[in-house]
Design a protein around this motif. Structure first.
Motif, mmCIF file in Angstrom:
data_model
loop_
_atom_site.group_PDB
_atom_site.id
_atom_site.type_symbol
_atom_site.label_atom_id
_atom_site.label_comp_id
_atom_site.label_asym_id
_atom_site.label_seq_id
_atom_site.Cartn_x
_atom_site.Cartn_y
_atom_site.Cartn_z
ATOM 1 N N MET A 136 55.095 49.776 35.974
ATOM 2 C CA MET A 136 54.854 48.562 36.519
ATOM 3 C C MET A 136 55.613 47.381 35.928
ATOM 4 S SD MET A 136 51.190 48.956 38.363
ATOM 5 C CE MET A 136 50.396 49.599 37.073
ATOM 6 N N GLY A 137 55.893 47.489 34.783
ATOM 7 C CA GLY A 137 56.335 46.411 33.906
ATOM 8 C C GLY A 137 55.552 45.857 32.856
ATOM 9 N N TYR A 138 54.344 46.777 32.529
ATOM 10 C CA TYR A 138 53.433 46.263 31.519
ATOM 11 C C TYR A 138 54.298 46.585 30.137
ATOM 12 C CZ TYR A 138 49.605 45.051 34.600
ATOM 13 O OH TYR A 138 48.919 44.599 35.648
ATOM 14 N N ASN A 144 53.468 35.471 37.426
ATOM 15 C CA ASN A 144 52.825 36.090 36.072
ATOM 16 C C ASN A 144 51.440 35.338 36.243
ATOM 17 O OD1 ASN A 144 54.704 38.224 35.342
ATOM 18 N ND2 ASN A 144 55.644 36.439 34.063
ATOM 19 N N ALA A 145 51.271 34.198 36.347
ATOM 20 C CA ALA A 145 49.943 33.308 36.513
ATOM 21 C C ALA A 145 49.026 34.091 37.035
ATOM 22 C CB ALA A 145 50.137 32.108 36.668
ATOM 23 N N PHE A 146 49.465 34.301 38.553
ATOM 24 C CA PHE A 146 48.259 34.815 39.453
ATOM 25 C C PHE A 146 48.295 36.242 39.140
ATOM 26 C CE2 PHE A 146 49.793 30.999 41.491
ATOM 27 C CZ PHE A 146 48.642 30.698 42.193
ATOM 28 N N ILE A 147 49.157 37.119 38.671
ATOM 29 C CA ILE A 147 48.873 38.565 38.271
ATOM 30 C C ILE A 147 47.986 38.601 37.172
ATOM 31 C CG2 ILE A 147 50.026 40.534 37.156
ATOM 32 C CD1 ILE A 147 52.604 39.698 38.982
ATOM 33 N N GLY A 148 47.936 37.789 36.339
ATOM 34 C CA GLY A 148 47.020 37.575 35.159
ATOM 35 C C GLY A 148 45.649 37.528 35.704
ATOM 36 N N VAL A 149 45.364 36.599 36.723
ATOM 37 C CA VAL A 149 43.918 36.353 37.152
ATOM 38 C C VAL A 149 43.624 37.435 37.883
ATOM 39 C CG1 VAL A 149 42.885 35.221 38.896
ATOM 40 C CG2 VAL A 149 44.414 33.889 37.369
ATOM 41 N N ILE A 150 44.571 38.225 38.897
ATOM 42 C CA ILE A 150 43.992 39.532 39.505
ATOM 43 C C ILE A 150 43.692 40.493 38.501
ATOM 44 C CG2 ILE A 150 44.895 41.061 41.156
ATOM 45 C CD1 ILE A 150 46.857 38.875 42.201
ATOM 46 N N VAL A 151 44.624 40.711 37.512
ATOM 47 C CA VAL A 151 44.239 41.809 36.693
ATOM 48 C C VAL A 151 42.768 41.644 36.067
ATOM 49 C CG1 VAL A 151 44.833 43.022 34.420
ATOM 50 C CG2 VAL A 151 46.447 42.618 36.144
ATOM 51 N N LYS A 152 42.735 40.348 35.444
ATOM 52 C CA LYS A 152 41.242 40.137 34.736
ATOM 53 C C LYS A 152 40.168 40.151 35.768
ATOM 54 C CE LYS A 152 39.256 36.339 32.172
ATOM 55 N NZ LYS A 152 39.317 34.851 31.555
ATOM 56 N N PHE A 153 40.493 39.969 36.896
ATOM 57 C CA PHE A 153 39.336 40.054 37.983
ATOM 58 C C PHE A 153 38.866 41.778 38.357
ATOM 59 C CE2 PHE A 153 37.957 40.773 42.422
ATOM 60 C CZ PHE A 153 37.072 39.852 42.459
ATOM 61 N N ILE A 154 40.038 42.403 38.436
ATOM 62 C CA ILE A 154 39.734 43.747 38.587
ATOM 63 C C ILE A 154 39.348 44.677 37.685
ATOM 64 C CG2 ILE A 154 41.102 45.880 38.814
ATOM 65 C CD1 ILE A 154 43.299 44.489 40.509
ATOM 66 N N ARG A 174 45.703 42.671 46.086
ATOM 67 C CA ARG A 174 45.483 42.766 44.756
ATOM 68 C C ARG A 174 46.989 43.232 43.845
ATOM 69 N NH1 ARG A 174 40.183 44.159 46.563
ATOM 70 N NH2 ARG A 174 40.436 46.438 46.218
ATOM 71 N N PRO A 175 47.767 42.417 43.976
ATOM 72 C CA PRO A 175 49.073 43.012 43.255
ATOM 73 C C PRO A 175 48.949 42.823 41.735
ATOM 74 C CG PRO A 175 49.262 40.720 44.342
ATOM 75 C CD PRO A 175 47.903 41.263 44.668
ATOM 76 N N VAL A 176 49.410 43.750 40.891
ATOM 77 C CA VAL A 176 49.165 43.862 39.455
ATOM 78 C C VAL A 176 50.536 43.943 38.701
ATOM 79 C CG1 VAL A 176 46.684 44.614 39.624
ATOM 80 C CG2 VAL A 176 48.525 46.504 39.374
ATOM 81 N N SER A 177 51.520 43.698 39.598
ATOM 82 C CA SER A 177 52.757 43.763 38.978
ATOM 83 C C SER A 177 53.798 43.164 39.527
ATOM 84 C CB SER A 177 53.241 45.288 38.855
ATOM 85 O OG SER A 177 53.773 45.390 40.338
ATOM 86 N N ILE A 178 54.957 42.538 39.070
ATOM 87 C CA ILE A 178 55.862 41.887 39.839
ATOM 88 C C ILE A 178 56.500 42.436 40.980
ATOM 89 C CG2 ILE A 178 58.167 40.979 39.282
ATOM 90 C CD1 ILE A 178 56.466 39.266 38.192
ATOM 91 N N LYS A 179 56.512 43.896 40.932
ATOM 92 C CA LYS A 179 56.964 44.777 42.238
ATOM 93 C C LYS A 179 56.034 44.535 43.159
ATOM 94 C CE LYS A 179 58.389 49.147 43.675
ATOM 95 N NZ LYS A 179 58.672 50.677 43.268
ATOM 96 N N ASP A 180 54.475 44.655 42.972
ATOM 97 C CA ASP A 180 53.815 44.340 43.891
ATOM 98 C C ASP A 180 53.683 42.954 44.385
ATOM 99 O OD1 ASP A 180 52.712 46.981 43.392
ATOM 100 O OD2 ASP A 180 51.040 46.581 42.166
ATOM 101 N N MET A 181 53.850 42.031 43.674
ATOM 102 C CA MET A 181 53.813 40.689 43.905
ATOM 103 C C MET A 181 54.920 40.232 44.974
ATOM 104 S SD MET A 181 51.964 37.777 43.735
ATOM 105 C CE MET A 181 50.710 37.482 42.268
ATOM 106 N N MET A 182 56.248 41.051 45.106
ATOM 107 C CA MET A 182 57.099 40.850 45.745
ATOM 108 C C MET A 182 57.069 41.379 47.230
ATOM 109 S SD MET A 182 60.247 42.209 43.283
ATOM 110 C CE MET A 182 61.451 42.282 44.641
ATOM 111 N N GLY A 183 55.874 42.047 47.254
ATOM 112 C CA GLY A 183 55.594 42.315 48.765
ATOM 113 C C GLY A 183 54.588 41.673 49.303
#
Length: 723
Positions: A663-665, A601-611, A578-587
């Protein structure tokens, strides 16, 4: 120098494919290619063969020429490479003259690193002339088994590729295949004139694939149950005939299942339509002959089913290999019946290699009849030993229970003996019925032809009426496995007794049968409805489905296959971490630089909304408290108001905002701190060497700043670094 190049290869792997390390054997193969040595790679489908030439192509000077047998395969691979930021193109008949000229210009001007061509194109005089004017890094021969007459998919046009070594002796050649026995491998090297090639034979084990063999009775009912338990998954059902694909697809459609068929008898336009719909996930299930699949690089096929038995293990292995190419769990099912064996034997009569192909069919039959770990048998065929049972095949999951079946076997064998032609005066030599008639005699059938032939007069007529027709089929199948009876394929498939039969009839030996309940339990497990999920599984599955929908929407917008956006394996990693930042997504495994930029960003947005949604429903998800704070922050509330709304102290809210900024927000830190505060904290960090704890900084500054101001200043420094 080589180590530097290997380091560059690892950097390229992360940059373009998003992986931190090579799979087994990839690094050794790539090293060999970088040393400009000829290479033969035998690696299973989904094992990562393509990376073995794609990475060297990116780090070596010049353009790599990749020989690929099918236009669709080239298109899929080039789309995937381009989406990863790799300059690739193909030349084939699907391009207009202007498009071909544009690609050739890009190659000449060194804008392309990988050029895919067909074998016919490669050996044409005009194209060979074009190649002589290029700086070529390597030649990659994909599906190299096609070059060998011993291979299961021989293509005459491949045999002309000996020209490569004659014309470009200094350019390394890498030949790759998923299925080739020792004879085929030797022939590949000979045909390509690769005298000193290093051979790499990877493990054939695909542990993510489950292996199940089911009896070929009531196939359609079994298929329906199987599909119903795998809603939304992509799958392929291989059939022996063109008519069989059409019939099965229509039956599935009549049950409300979205399915279509594919075979070589269709027009090219229709085949392209079906294949494209499958690739784009518009049609989840394809009923196909073996003409389908070789040209598909679709990584998210979750199951492969064989409605009929394949003609050899090589074909079977390659076809099941189209499932789970992304490394995620996938299922394979083979329906087995003697009718299929008989049909395949008839096909072999027209073969120029009848004896060889008959032996291969026998090995396939033995695999289907196995009562030991199937993976052990499969791997042993390719010369590999598995030390322990795999635990992921039907035999391992449901070890067969046995019982004394001597009486049942004797009834069948007695009937066979009594049906022998009395004129021959030798009961061991000839019998007159096939298995269907034999079962009807044992069950006391009143079918007209049975009565006309007087079969109702023999002593064993009706002796097995207590056993159903389907059960008799399974028992006779086991008798055939055990060598207690044999099929006379050259005499209308009639059943004969063997030497062993007479020992059983004379009570000199016993028969051990597998309980039919064991066989049925295998079916029930293969088609069982999923158990109730845990909360953790519900979270994973819910997010995975949202990510899958997002992938489909992006793919539709860009007119590319969904798996080109991200593989199922990558979506699973996202759903798990469940990555919520660009840094997380890089992993996340499989997220390279270009895909991070294009889709991150599109997938991070979906994950954040879900969480956030799940957190409001009472789920305790790591990181959700900061995201709930951010949602309120975006509405313009003050720190005090957010704290009141969330029933937390203000210090916690400041900590959340600092963490979110790091985290980049989009957090306006300067509503809470000054530039001078950041400078003070920078100096304190340099002097104390403390980057984690807040209290040492607080003490060093002699309480000039509050804890929350230090936390926010540290967030700024962590995000931007100490200048």
């Amino acid at each position: 120098m080589l180590m530097l190049t290997i380091d560059r290869a690892k950097e390229a792997l992360k940059k373009y494919f998003g992986y931190d390390r090579f799979r087994p054997m990839q690094e050794e193969i790539i090293t060999n290619v970088l040393e400009r040595k000829d290479t033969l790679v035998l690696m299973p489908t989904g094992g990562g063969k393509s990376v073995c030439y794609q990475i060297p192509a990116m780090v070596m000077p010049g353009v790599a020429i990749v020989v690929s047998p099918l236009i669709a395969l080239m298109k899929d691979q080039v789309e995937g490479l381009v989406s990863n930021g790799i300059p690739a193109a193909f030349l084939n008949s699907s391009l207009s003259l202007d498009e071909q000229m544009m690609v050739e210009h890009q190659v000449r001007t060194e804008q392309i690193k990988l050029l895919y061509v067909s074998p016919e194109k490669l050996v044409s005089p005009q194209f060979m002339g074009f190649l002589r004017g290029l700086s070529i890094s390597l030649f990659a021969i994909d599906e190299a088994h096609c070059i060998s007459a011993w291979g299961h998919d021989f293509r005459p046009e491949y045999t002309q590729m000996a020209l490569l070594k004659q014309t470009f002796p200094e350019v390394p050649v890498i030949a790759l295949t998923a299925t080739a026995d020792k004879i085929t491998r030797r022939d590949i090297l000979s045909q390509l004139r690769l005298q000193q090639a290093t051979q790499f034979v990877s493990s054939f084990d695909r542990p993510n694939l489950s292996l199940t063999v089911l009896p070929g009775q009531n196939r359609f009912k079994q298929i329906l149950r199987f599909i119903e338990s795998r809603q939304g998954q992509s799958g392929i059902i291989y059939c022996l005939s063109r008519k069989g694909t059409e019939s099965l697809a229509k039956k599935l459609s009549a049950e409300g299942i979205i399915a279509d068929y594919y075979h070589a008898g269709m027009s090219p336009t229709e085949r392209d339509r079906v294949q494209e719909s499958f690739i784009q996930d518009r049609i989840p299930i394809i009923c196909a002959t073996v003409a389908f699949g070789m040209g598909i690089d679709k990584s998210n096929v979750r199951w492969v089913m064989h409605y009929n038995m394949p003609k050899n293990i090589e074909s079977y292995y390659q076809e099941i290999g189209r499932a789970g190419r992304d490394g995620v769990k996938a299922d394979t099912v083979l329906f087995y019946s003697y009718a299929d064996v008989m049909t395949l034997r008839d096909f072999l009569d027209d073969s120029g290699q009848k004896e060889l192909q008959l032996n291969k069919l026998l090995r396939m039959q033995q695999y289907a009849e196995a009562k030991t770990c199937r993976r052990k048998m499969l791997l042993s065929y390719f010369g590999e030993t598995l030390s322990e049972n795999c635990g992921n095949c039907d035999v391992c999951a449901n070890p067969p229970e046995t019982f004394d079946g001597t009486l049942i076997a004797q009834k069948a064998m007695s009937a066979i003996a009594r049906l022998a032609d009395p004129k021959l005066n030798d009961l061991k030599k000839s019998i007159s019925v096939a298995t269907g008639m034999l079962i009807d005699i044992l069950r006391g059938s009143s079918r007209v032809d049975l009565l006309q032939k007087g079969f109702d007069k023999i002593k064993t007529y009706g002796a097995g009426r207590d056993i159903s027709y389907n059960d008799w089929q399974l028992y006779l199948q086991q008798m055939l496995h055990l060598g207690l009876v044999e099929i006379a394929y050259d005499q209308n498939n009639v059943v004969r007794l063997t030497e062993e039969s007479w020992k059983i009839l004379g009570n000199q030996s016993k028969v051990e049968f597998t309980k039919l309940s064991s066989i049925r339990e295998t079916f029930q497990k293969a088609t069982a409805s999923p158990r109730k999920k845990s909360k953790k599984e519900e979270l994973f599955d819910g997010l995975f489905e949202l990510l899958r929908q997002t992938r489909a929407e992006i793919a539709l917008q860009r007119n590319i296959p969904p798996y080109v956006v991200f593989s199922d394996a990558t979506l699973e990693d996202m759903a798990k971490k469940r990555p919520v930042s660009i840094k997380d997504m890089m992993g996340i495994s499989g997220v390279g630089e270009k895909k991070l930029k294009d889709f991150g960003n599109a997938f991070i947005g979906v994950i954040v909304k879900f969480i956030v949604q799940k957190a409001k429903q009472g789920y305790n998800i790591k990181g959700s408290t900061q995201l709930l704070t951010y949602e309120l922050y975006q509405t313009g509330l003050s720190v005090k108001e957010i704290a009141q709304e969330r029933k937390l102290n203000e210090k916690s809210i400041y900590t959340h905002l600092g963490a979110l900024y790091e985290m980049g927000y989009n957090i306006d830190l300067f509503k809470y701190i000054e530039i001078s505060d950041i400078e003070l904290v920078k100096k304190a960090i340099i002097e104390t060497g403390e980057r984690e704890m807040v209290k040492p900084i607080f003490d060093y500054l002699e309480e000039k700043l509050d804890y929350y101001q230090i936390s926010m200043a540290k967030a700024y420094i962590n995000r931007h670094g100490i200048q």
